[in-house]
Design a protein around this motif. Structure first.
Motif, PDB file in Angstrom:
ATOM      1  N   TRP A  33       0.832  -1.104   0.130  1.00 35.92           N
ATOM      2  CA  TRP A  33       0.084   0.228   0.055  1.00 35.92           C
ATOM      3  C   TRP A  33       1.100   1.282   0.038  1.00 35.92           C
ATOM      4  O   TRP A  33       1.981   1.181   0.549  1.00 35.92           O
ATOM      5  N   PRO A  34       0.241   2.386  -0.737  1.00 37.32           N
ATOM      6  CA  PRO A  34       0.997   3.499  -0.336  1.00 37.32           C
ATOM      7  C   PRO A  34       1.286   4.082   0.930  1.00 37.32           C
ATOM      8  O   PRO A  34       0.157   3.570   1.790  1.00 37.32           O
ATOM      9  N   ASP A  35       2.252   4.741   1.372  1.00 38.84           N
ATOM     10  CA  ASP A  35       2.408   5.115   2.781  1.00 38.84           C
ATOM     11  C   ASP A  35       1.273   5.778   3.238  1.00 38.84           C
ATOM     12  O   ASP A  35       0.797   5.453   4.539  1.00 38.84           O
ATOM     13  N   PHE A  36       0.694   6.802   2.488  1.00 41.22           N
ATOM     14  CA  PHE A  36      -0.412   7.663   3.117  1.00 41.22           C
ATOM     15  C   PHE A  36      -1.680   6.627   3.650  1.00 41.22           C
ATOM     16  O   PHE A  36      -2.191   6.931   4.653  1.00 41.22           O
ATOM     17  N   ALA A  37      -1.775   5.631   2.769  1.00 35.33           N
ATOM     18  CA  ALA A  37      -2.944   4.674   3.066  1.00 35.33           C
ATOM     19  C   ALA A  37      -2.783   3.859   4.235  1.00 35.33           C
ATOM     20  O   ALA A  37      -3.457   3.741   5.097  1.00 35.33           O
ATOM     21  N   ILE A  38      -1.520   3.437   4.327  1.00 37.51           N
ATOM     22  CA  ILE A  38      -0.828   2.588   5.435  1.00 37.51           C
ATOM     23  C   ILE A  38      -1.400   3.193   6.859  1.00 37.51           C
ATOM     24  O   ILE A  38      -1.930   2.625   7.721  1.00 37.51           O
ATOM     25  N   THR A  39      -0.757   4.692   6.686  1.00 39.23           N
ATOM     26  CA  THR A  39      -0.821   5.229   8.044  1.00 39.23           C
ATOM     27  C   THR A  39      -2.465   5.689   8.418  1.00 39.23           C
ATOM     28  O   THR A  39      -2.936   5.460   9.548  1.00 39.23           O
ATOM     29  N   ALA A  40      -3.179   5.755   7.247  1.00 39.87           N
ATOM     30  CA  ALA A  40      -4.567   6.071   7.353  1.00 39.87           C
ATOM     31  C   ALA A  40      -5.430   4.859   8.014  1.00 39.87           C
ATOM     32  O   ALA A  40      -6.176   5.002   8.929  1.00 39.87           O
ATOM     33  N   GLN A  41      -4.858   3.635   7.502  1.00 39.63           N
ATOM     34  CA  GLN A  41      -5.497   2.816   8.038  1.00 39.63           C
ATOM     35  C   GLN A  41      -5.125   2.100   9.550  1.00 39.63           C
ATOM     36  O   GLN A  41      -5.955   1.700  10.346  1.00 39.63           O
ATOM     37  N   ILE A  42      -3.997   2.331   9.738  1.00 38.12           N
ATOM     38  CA  ILE A  42      -3.649   2.110  11.246  1.00 38.12           C
ATOM     39  C   ILE A  42      -4.603   3.375  12.168  1.00 38.12           C
ATOM     40  O   ILE A  42      -4.901   2.879  13.097  1.00 38.12           O
ATOM     41  N   GLN A  99      -7.332   4.427  11.488  1.00 36.06           N
ATOM     42  CA  GLN A  99      -8.426   3.953  11.541  1.00 36.06           C
ATOM     43  C   GLN A  99      -8.783   3.084  12.852  1.00 36.06           C
ATOM     44  O   GLN A  99      -9.673   3.037  13.223  1.00 36.06           O
ATOM     45  N   LYS A 100      -7.840   2.087  12.784  1.00 36.94           N
ATOM     46  CA  LYS A 100      -8.038   1.235  13.923  1.00 36.94           C
ATOM     47  C   LYS A 100      -7.705   1.643  15.250  1.00 36.94           C
ATOM     48  O   LYS A 100      -8.028   0.995  16.236  1.00 36.94           O
ATOM     49  N   MET A 101      -7.272   3.143  15.189  1.00 36.37           N
ATOM     50  CA  MET A 101      -7.029   3.519  16.337  1.00 36.37           C
ATOM     51  C   MET A 101      -8.198   4.270  16.806  1.00 36.37           C
ATOM     52  O   MET A 101      -8.276   5.303  17.830  1.00 36.37           O
ATOM     53  N   GLY A 102      -9.163   4.432  15.857  1.00 39.40           N
ATOM     54  CA  GLY A 102     -10.418   5.019  16.003  1.00 39.40           C
ATOM     55  C   GLY A 102     -10.543   6.579  15.641  1.00 39.40           C
ATOM     56  O   GLY A 102     -11.314   7.400  15.944  1.00 39.40           O
ATOM     57  N   SER A 103      -9.511   6.808  14.833  1.00 38.44           N
ATOM     58  CA  SER A 103      -9.603   8.139  14.185  1.00 38.44           C
ATOM     59  C   SER A 103      -9.679   8.198  12.919  1.00 38.44           C
ATOM     60  O   SER A 103      -9.143   7.029  12.087  1.00 38.44           O
ATOM     61  N   ILE A 104     -10.347   9.160  12.124  1.00 41.95           N
ATOM     62  CA  ILE A 104     -10.378   9.100  10.671  1.00 41.95           C
ATOM     63  C   ILE A 104      -9.286   9.911  10.108  1.00 41.95           C
ATOM     64  O   ILE A 104      -9.272  10.910  10.185  1.00 41.95           O
ATOM     65  N   LEU A 105      -8.556   9.087   9.076  1.00 41.48           N
ATOM     66  CA  LEU A 105      -7.459   9.983   8.225  1.00 41.48           C
ATOM     67  C   LEU A 105      -8.124   9.709   6.706  1.00 41.48           C
ATOM     68  O   LEU A 105      -8.398   8.312   6.422  1.00 41.48           O
ATOM     69  N   GLU A 106      -7.865  10.650   5.893  1.00 40.56           N
ATOM     70  CA  GLU A 106      -7.927  10.424   4.592  1.00 40.56           C
ATOM     71  C   GLU A 106      -6.924   9.089   3.881  1.00 40.56           C
ATOM     72  O   GLU A 106      -5.795   9.340   4.044  1.00 40.56           O
ATOM     73  N   GLY A 107      -7.253   8.159   3.539  1.00 38.00           N
ATOM     74  CA  GLY A 107      -6.705   7.406   2.797  1.00 38.00           C
ATOM     75  C   GLY A 107      -7.114   6.828   1.626  1.00 38.00           C
ATOM     76  O   GLY A 107      -6.296   5.873   1.363  1.00 38.00           O
ATOM     77  N   ARG A 108      -7.937   7.320   0.972  1.00 37.73           N
ATOM     78  CA  ARG A 108      -8.450   6.707  -0.116  1.00 37.73           C
ATOM     79  C   ARG A 108      -7.449   7.035  -1.418  1.00 37.73           C
ATOM     80  O   ARG A 108      -6.978   6.249  -1.908  1.00 37.73           O
TER      81      ARG A 108
END
Lengths: 838, 412
Positions: free
Chosen positions: A638-647, A649-658
């Motif tokens: 995955w691209p880095d920004f998307a990996i970070t966004a998925q982490i 998300q699992k931590m309960g916050s929303i980051l743009e990862g699309r």
């Protein structure tokens, strides 16, 4: 103001500046005059004789000095007895040029016929076939068949390595001399030349190793036939099979616009692979050139050693795991760490990646840091070069100070652009502890001791200088006067011999000098960092800051460390000991390869290469530029920004990862300098001169090379931060200790993870070395090119000793990323290796 | 003529010794110029003499000197002693036998354009002449005729010889300048011409050996005296190199305007073995072939008259061709020479001379059809007017004129 003159070319009226050559004047109104030897970036030579045109000038009455008129009252035009070469004839008022007459067409046919008599016509197997000016001009003007007896054809060597990177096919060469002139005139690496005469005239290399220039690949772009090819692309593909994607070179902070040519091929098991890297025109950044590192260094993105699956440490071993498991584990440990989370990202990442990293980290009140050995990115945001800056325009009236940088090695295209500015009359001041190649073009050379970088620049601010070394043309006082009095002034600061502390002091001194001399806030004025990575400036803009000495407690108290696109342990194996990291610290590494750091990690996350995704980099000049996906991504990465966004998300916050475009929208909304920017704006282009074609789909017959036309964005230069610069406190910085001092220097070709996988470059990279002054070497009993062992930072290394009189005495130069970890100047002990008795 | 002006060694034995040369007024002209004349006055004098360049182009010498850009310094003088045209051997005799008059000419020229350094560029094969000149230059320096503050005036001059490496193209003035600069001997684009952009980019006067050898006498005896020789538009004397099918080949000094007949029959005593004169190449290999009619033989050899019979005077190396010579053989030899000597810089010459040479070889060996003769003519025609320098343009002169004027030789 240059005087304008009007003339008629094939019935079209043209008004161009006096002195313009016909060939260019014609191109401006869309008329192609065929050329081989002429190149718009070089002085005309009129060798190939392809551009013959019929030139008429108004008849002047000798007695009156007035034009002679015909019966209709129009000036009588007198045509020359012979045709003239359009590439060598400057325009003059009232000229009439005919490029479309039968006489001219016949002449062009004659020249093409001559060229073809000694051309092998091996187009079906030639790499240039499909984008070859000789092919195009033969189709347009050449005879349909040959009158030359095949038996008379001269046969010559077809695979002559000029060096290991560039091959010459002597049969195909039409002796236009573009390559020789490029090396002489444009880059001033005169390592190739003509040898012999007549039909035996050939291109040879004078250097050892052959064709020793970091710009050599460009000669293959401007070669109008398939005579020069790169070892990388030759026999690789036909140009029309290639798909092209716009990108940005990720090897240095210049931000050269490039195009990736890819092909899906059986030879690679049905995969789509990158076949070559080509320059993409951006006249304000790289013109139509790139360096060989940019051209040949991309192979790491296709390495078989790339990570393709997440890894989790189980029973002490890194074991493949699912994304879900890996991300879940990371998220829970990051949440638990809270403000004990330390994120370490590097300038190899795009702005979107870095933005998300910071968002994630600050969401749990952790600390985000930039992995770098250079400081000053905050200063460049305030006193950097303003929009409208163009090295290509600089000349008389501009002073350029290059401080502590070996630009030829650190950022070759800037070397080229600044050399040319100096040749146009800019005042070039080169300040360094050792001679560098750029000094040949300098009006002022300042030589200081390693460690006195900031002190020296600070001295320029108050117009007093330490005495100069005898034999150098000017004192600091002269240079600072020239700098202060220049209408425009730019400073580029690098990291020759510097670590982070030294860089902090130097960048502050540079900023102060610019402010003191009022060279801020305007185009062609300001500070540029010669960063070590493509997007270091973007990282600063996204709010990441280096781990300076005062931040070391953050590292030591970290409960979890998230290392992205960096290899701190690879660069410094002693790091663990130095910072006393807790064995219990949870280490996550997100990268392309299983780096030294990744080997120590608890979780490893496989990221995508920049060739496989999109994003935006901010160059050292603070130009934001987009790159596009060129090759399909490795599965399960995955691209880095998307990996970070998925982490997150699992931590309960929303980051743009699309998509990165959406992240960029957030950047535009949050980071002041980026306000108003969007991916669409970054994709805008403008008219550029000289006109280039775009690969196979090249328009017209005027040929300036196979560089690609810029169709996907020239980028946007960021405005400066409106915050006025407070006087920067320059921390005093002094080197400690006695004995031999090791200082880090940058080599273009190193053993870094983004270079070394290009096997093609190994000969240039060579063995790990240490450079000493011959006097020091003699004292240490070290002979040239012998093996030595050295002790640095408590560890032992082996290296080859290079003896070089340009190295200051008492100093050992150690190249970065070559196998000896060195972050800044430090004491070193060198011992001669065992003598090999022959 | 009563005396030789250029080949003075034929009248005065040992004039190649400095003291003998000085006994006959040697270096008086140079002293006179440096001590009593303004540089421009020297130029005006040479202009008034009507002296024209003897290298081949016949450009007025004084005018060339006057073009030297006075806003750009230093100036250089380069003497073209490359003498590579086949059939030309006049400069060699002058330099070997009457060297001081030649050197004095170089020195006066240097003074006229205020150059403090002059080069004599010799073809590589002239190494003996170069070392002889070096010795003579040293003699002049020892005698105080060359060096600093000459004759108490504020003028200094040094001479240097420079050897080429054996390339015909280096007789082309800009290729010669490149060669002196240490570069590959290839011609430059002109304009700019050497008087504005020459050696090392500085204003430079380039003249042939013979041209400069005239200068001391013009300065010593005046322009009017000089104009008493030759014709109105081509004043002075010329050394004609006579070779080929001739009983007495050699250099002959005649006034310009003497006829081919005077040279070939009067001095050279005609062709040997009872053959008839068939053709004349008045300017070496770069020459058109003149059909040796009575009209041609009666044509004066000067810059204006020779073109009337379809050739150029050029360097006046007159090659006589008799009826034993097959013009096809002649073209083959000539083209082989041009192919060998083409520098390769521009396309038509590099490729054209190669192509023509191959065609001519087959034609000469009688293995070619008429179509190949037509092709040779066509290839030569398409070179015309497209080359970067004169070498390529000259390579076709013999071909075009040979095929046009000697059709019978090409019927197989």
């Amino acid at each position: 103001m240059t005087k304008l003159v009007s003339l008629t070319i094939d019935g079209k009226q043209v008004t161009v500046p006096e002195g313009t050559l016909f060939v260019d004047a014609a191109k401006r109104v869309g008329i192609d005059i065929p050329v081989f030897c002429y190149h718009p970036k070089m002085e005309p030579v009129g060798m190939c004789r392809m551009c013959l045109v019929d030139v008429g000038r108004p008849m002047i009455d000798r007695a009156t000095g007035q034009p002679v008129m015909d019966e209709n009252g129009a000036p009588k035009i007198q045509f020359g007895a012979k045709l003239d070469t359009a590439c060598t004839t400057p325009v003059s008022e009232g000229m009439v040029v005919i490029g479309a007459s039968d006489k001219v067409k016949a002449a062009r046919k004659d020249i093409v016929e001559f060229i073809l008599t000694s051309h092998p016509l091996d187009c079906p197997v030639c790499d240039k076939g499909g984008e070859c000016p000789l092919q195009n001009l033969t189709m347009a003007y050449g005879p349909g068949e040959t009158r030359f007896l095949y038996d008379d054809k001269l046969h010559l060597a077809k695979q002559v390595p000029l060096g290991e990177l560039i091959y010459l096919d002597r049969e195909r060469c039409i002796q236009c001399g573009r390559c020789v002139r490029f090396q002489d005139e444009i880059v001033d690496d005169p390592v190739i030349g003509f040898f012999n005469r007549g039909r035996s005239l050939e291109i040879v290399t004078h250097s050892d190793p052959g064709f020793d220039s970091v710009f050599s690949g460009n000669t293959t772009d401007i070669c109008p036939v398939g005579a020069l090819t790169t070892a990388d692309f030759r026999f690789g593909a036909r140009p029309w099979e290639l798909k092209s994607t716009s990108s940005i070179c990720s090897q240095c902070p210049v931000g050269c616009n490039i195009t990736f040519n890819v092909r899906r091929e059986a030879a690679s098991g049905g995969k789509t692979v990158i076949k070559r890297v080509m320059p993409r025109q951006n006249e304000t950044v790289n013109e139509i050139w790139i360096c060989d590192k940019g051209r040949f260094g991309y192979h790491y993105t296709e390495s078989d050693d790339r990570l393709t699956t997440p890894l989790i440490r189980k029973n002490g071993e890194l074991t493949p795991a699912s994304w879900d498991e890996a991300l879940g584990l990371v998220a829970s440990r990051f949440s638990a760490a809270g403000e004990g989370l330390l994120t370490l990202g590097s300038g190899r990442l795009s702005n979107e990646d870095l933005f998300n990293l910071r968002q994630l980290t600050e969401g749990v009140k952790g600390k985000a840091a930039l992995y770098t050995h250079m400081a000053g990115g905050d200063l460049t945001a305030q006193v950097g070069v303003a929009p409208g800056t163009d090295f290509g325009e600089m000349g008389k009236g501009t002073a350029i100070l290059v401080a502590a940088s070996d630009l030829y090695e650190e950022a070759p295209i800037w070397f080229l652009r600044i050399k040319q500015a100096a040749e146009r009359g800019a005042t070039l001041i080169v300040a360094n502890a050792r001679p560098t190649k750029l000094e040949a073009y300098a009006s002022h050379v300042i030589r200081y001791r390693y460690g006195a970088e900031a002190e020296t620049i600070a001295a320029m601010t108050v117009d007093r200088g330490p005495t100069t070394v005898a034999g150098h043309p000017s004192s600091v006082a002269d240079a600072s006067k020239a700098f202060a009095e220049a209408e425009n002034a730019v400073i580029l600061f690098g990291s020759d011999g510097l670590g982070l502390e030294g860089s902090q002091a130097l960048s502050a001194a540079c900023a102060n000098l610019l402010v003191a001399t009022r060279h801020v806030g305007r185009a062609n004025n300001g500070l540029v960092g010669v960063w070590s990575r493509a997007n270091d400036q973007g990282a600063w803009d996204m709010g990441l800051r280096p781990l300076t000495v005062d931040r070391r407690p953050e590292l030591q108290s970290a409960k979890a460390i998230y290392v992205v696109a960096a290899d701190p342990f690879g660069d410094d194996p002693g790091l663990l000991a130095t910072f006393n990291l807790q064995p219990a610290t949870f280490l996550v590494v997100q990268d392309l390869f299983l780096t030294e750091t990744a080997r120590r990690a608890d979780v490893v996350l496989p990221a995508q290469a920049f060739t496989e995704r999109e994003g935006a980099y901010t160059s050292g000049e603070r130009r934001v530029q987009r790159f596009y996906p060129a090759a399909p991504a490795r599965p399960d990465t995955w691209p880095d920004f998307a990996i970070t966004a998925q982490i997150a998300q699992k931590m309960g916050s929303i980051l743009e990862g699309r998509v990165p475009a959406a992240v960029f929208t957030q950047i535009a909304a949050t980071v002041a300098a980026y306000a108003g920017l969007s991916y669409r704006k970054l994709a805008e282009t403008n008219d550029q001169w000289p006109s280039v074609g775009s690969g196979v789909r090249r328009k017209g017959l005027y040929f300036s090379g196979t560089a690609y036309e810029n169709k996907q964005g020239v980028g946007i230069h960021l405005p400066l931060s409106p915050t006025p610069l407070p006087p920067v406190n320059m921390q005093s910085f002094h080197l400690q200790g006695e004995g031999l001092l090791a200082v880090p220097v940058t080599c273009l070709y190193d053993r870094g993870q983004t270079v070394y996988p290009s096997a093609l470059l190994h000969q240039r990279i060579g063995e790990v070395w240490v450079a000493l002054h011959p006097a020091d070497a003699e004292r240490l009993g070290v002979v040239a090119n012998s093996r030595v062992s050295l002790t640095l930072g408590g560890a032992e290394f082996d290296a080859t000793a290079r003896l070089d009189e340009s190295v200051p005495q008492g100093v050992a130069l150690i190249p970065r990323s070559m196998g000896i970890p060195i972050n800044g100047p430090e004491a070193v002990e060198i011992r001669a290796g065992e003598r090999v008795v022959l | 003529m009563t005396e030789h002006l250029l080949l003075r060694h034929r009248d005065i034995p040992n004039i190649d010794q400095l003291d003998i040369y000085q006994q006959h007024g040697g270096f008086d002209a140079f002293r006179k110029a440096v001590t009593t004349m303004q540089p421009d006055a020297v130029i005006d004098l040479v202009k008034a003499s009507g002296l024209r360049g003897r290298g081949g182009a016949g450009f007025p010498t004084g005018m060339k000197w006057a073009f030297t850009d006075k806003k750009n310094w230093p100036h250089y003088v380069v003497c073209n002693a490359d003498e590579s045209e086949p059939g030309t051997f006049k400069d060699r005799e002058i330099m070997e036998r009457n060297p001081f008059q030649f050197l004095e000419g170089v020195m006066i020229t240097a003074y006229a354009v205020q150059a403090n350094l002059a080069y004599v560029y010799l073809r590589g094969e002239f190494w003996q002449i170069a070392s002889q000149l070096d010795r003579q230059i040293a003699e002049l320096e020892a005698a105080g005729i060359l060096g600093d503050k000459l004759f108490g005036a504020d003028y200094s001059l040094r001479l240097r010889t420079h050897l080429g490496a054996g390339a015909y193209i280096c007789g082309e003035e800009t290729a010669m300048l490149e060669s002196i600069e240490g570069k590959l001997g290839q011609p430059r684009l002109r304009p700019p011409f050497p008087p504005s952009f020459g050696l090392f980019g500085k204003p430079t006067v380039v003249n042939n050996v013979e041209t400069l050898t005239n200068v001391p006498l013009i300065v010593a005896r005046g322009a009017e005296w000089y104009r008493s020789f030759g014709t109105d538009k081509s004043p002075g004397v010329k050394v004609f190199s006579l070779s080929g099918c001739i009983n007495r080949p050699g250099n002959y000094e005649l006034p310009l305007g003497a006829t081919f007949r005077e040279l070939i029959v009067g001095r050279g005593l005609g062709v040997p073995f009872g053959h008839k004169i068939k053709a004349i190449m008045p300017a070496g290999a770069s020459s058109s072939l003149i059909v040796a009619t009575d009209e041609a033989l009666n044509t004066p050899m000067d810059y204006e008259s020779v073109p009337k019979v379809g050739a150029q005077l050029g360097s006046a190396s007159v090659i006589v061709i008799d009826d034993s010579v097959d013009i096809r053989w002649l073209l083959d030899k000539t083209l082989h020479f041009f192919k060998h000597e083409s520098c390769g810089k521009c396309t038509p010459c590099r490729e054209g001379t190669y192509w023509m040479s191959h065609l001519a070889e087959r034609i000469a060996s009688d293995h070619a059809a008429q179509a190949e003769v037509d092709l040779l003519y066509s290839v030569a025609s398409q070179i015309k007017g497209k080359c970067l320098c004169a070498l390529g343009e000259f390579s076709i002169e013999a071909v075009l004129s040979g095929i046009e004027r000697f059709k019978e030789d090409f019927v197989s």
